[in-house]
Each structure stands twice: as C-alpha cells, then as structure tokens.
Design a protein around this motif. Structure first.
Motif, short mmCIF file in Angstrom:
data_model
loop_
_atom_site.label_atom_id
_atom_site.label_comp_id
_atom_site.label_asym_id
_atom_site.label_seq_id
_atom_site.Cartn_x
_atom_site.Cartn_y
_atom_site.Cartn_z
N LYS A 102 0.67 -1.06 0.02
CA LYS A 102 0.00 -0.05 -0.13
C LYS A 102 0.92 1.23 -0.06
O LYS A 102 2.17 1.21 0.77
CB LYS A 102 -0.79 -0.20 1.21
N ARG A 113 -0.65 -4.47 -7.84
CA ARG A 113 -1.41 -5.47 -7.28
C ARG A 113 -1.44 -6.57 -7.70
O ARG A 113 -1.22 -7.77 -7.11
CB ARG A 113 -2.89 -4.62 -7.26
N MET A 116 1.25 -9.07 -6.08
CA MET A 116 1.37 -9.17 -4.64
C MET A 116 1.38 -10.62 -4.06
O MET A 116 2.19 -11.19 -3.58
CB MET A 116 0.35 -8.51 -3.98
N THR A 149 -7.46 -3.38 -1.02
CA THR A 149 -7.09 -3.98 -2.19
C THR A 149 -5.83 -5.08 -1.86
O THR A 149 -5.82 -6.08 -2.63
CB THR A 149 -6.36 -2.93 -3.27
N ALA A 150 -4.95 -4.73 -1.15
CA ALA A 150 -3.96 -5.85 -0.76
C ALA A 150 -4.58 -7.09 -0.18
O ALA A 150 -4.25 -8.21 -0.54
CB ALA A 150 -3.00 -5.06 0.03
N ALA A 153 -6.00 -8.95 -2.78
CA ALA A 153 -5.05 -9.68 -3.82
C ALA A 153 -4.43 -10.92 -3.20
O ALA A 153 -3.97 -11.68 -3.83
CB ALA A 153 -3.74 -8.44 -4.09
#
Length: 232
Positions: A102, A113, A116, A149-150, A153
C-alpha cells in the motif's frame, strides 16, 4: 483463520486477553527484513541478520515467530534452515521483496496489485529452498501497511495477515533500555509484540530481549509462537 467479509484475507492483531495466570501469554515476533535490492549492501559487509539474537532466544528458552523475507532467506540460507528446523521457532512470510503493499508506506517501493500474490509465493519458495520446515501460513505486510486492495490480492494465497498490538520501537533504536521499557509498558495478556532480527536496522534488540524476557517471566508471562496465540 477463516477468510473475512467478501473473501478478504483475515487479519490477526492479538490473542484473547484471558483472565487468570494461566492465560498470561505473549508472542514475541521478529521481522527479518531485507529488500530485493540490498544484495550489494550485504556484499559490502552490511549485516541484515542477527545470530546473537537467535542464540539468546534459544538460551533463554523463548518460543518465537520470525517473519522472514524471501530475500533474507536467500542471503542467509543456513540461518533460515536453522531457525526453520528448530521446534522453538516458526517462520512466517514477510514478503519476498519487502516492498510495500500500500502506498505511501515509509518510503518503500510499492508492488503492483497484480504482483502481490506472486511475491508472497516467491518468499515461501525461498524458505523451502533453504530447507526450512517449520513454516506457517501467516503474512506480515512490510511496514504494516495494507488496505482492502491488498487483502483481496492476497486472498488466493490463503494466508492470515498478522499485525501486532505492541510496537517495540527497536527499529533504528540506540538505547536497549528504552526499547525494553516500551515493550514492558505495553504488554498485556495476549499481546503480540513486533521486533526485528536485522542488525543493521535494529542493533540493540538482542540487549533489550535480555531484559524483557526475565521481567515478563517475573510477571507470570509465558512466551508462545503466533500459532499458539492464534489457536488460543
């Protein structure tokens, strides 16, 4: 841990507080940091390991979890294998590259992304190549920085993200007593402490541990790995 809402990677920060003396457990965790591009610095003699710290943990009979980057395992494969075959320790994933998941995150380069999950899998592969066996499916975000988002992912990797509730302040510290005081002031039953196993970035950690461990034992604490804390 089970996946969170909408399939997000679950996040674990501390164990249950408990109520009696038998519940007074604490997990000391140590981040073995090394970024993917620090090879030249290691070649010039900079040390990203801390064998004295690991030896002290063994001498004091402290169970602990080491959050290791894949790059660290590649630089110090003998140490990674030694840690990862000692029943007192378990190795968890701290990414391969130690790049941020991030942005912004303490000036770390940011992974796209789409890279990851592969970065996390590459770290697990590095542990296997080094011969580590006591590897657990836990992941700590570099810098502790993450967002939804992480978490989305990383869901395919089936890891549990592990944060902390006590910051030791050992990163770049020069006074071991100040580090020890910060930990001792913050620990409560079920606490999860973040420290470092990187001499160049945390040179006084081993000295601080020599004070932290006996003092917490006097208070009735027992040291456990994250897997036990999570199971409890």
């Amino acid at each position: 841990m089970a996946a969170g809402p909408a399939g997000l990677t679950p996040v674990f920060e501390r164990g249950p507080a408990g109520g009696g003396a038998g519940d007074k457990v604490v997990a000391l965790t140590f981040d073995a940091d090394m970024t993917a591009d620090q090879g030249p610095r290691a070649a010039r003699g900079e040390r990203f390991d801390n064998p004295e710290l690991i030896a002290t943990l063994r001498r004091l009979k402290v169970d602990a979890t080491v959050f290791m980057t894949g790059r660290w395992a590649e630089e110090y494969p003998d140490q990674a294998r030694s840690i990862g075959t000692d029943p007192r320790f378990e190795i968890a994933n701290h990414s391969y590259s130690h790049h941020a998941f991030k942005s912004p995150c303490y000036g770390l380069p940011t992974l796209p992304r789409e890279d990851m999950a592969a970065d996390v899998r590459r770290a697990f592969a590095a542990f296997r190549t080094a011969g580590a066996r006591n590897v657990v499916p836990y992941f700590r975000f570099p810098g502790g920085c993450y967002d939804d988002t992480a978490l989305h992912a990383l869901a395919p990797t089936k890891v549990t993200a592990v944060q902390w509730d006590v910051v030791s302040g050992d990163a770049f510290a020069k006074d071991p007593d100040a580090v020890a005081e910060q930990v001792l002031a913050g620990v409560k039953p079920g606490s999860l402490v973040v420290m470092h196993c990187t001499r160049s970035a945390a040179p006084v950690t081993e000295q601080a541990v020599r004070r932290i461990v006996p003092e917490l034992r006097k208070r009735g604490y027992r040291f456990v790995k994250v897997s036990e804390l999570m199971g409890g």
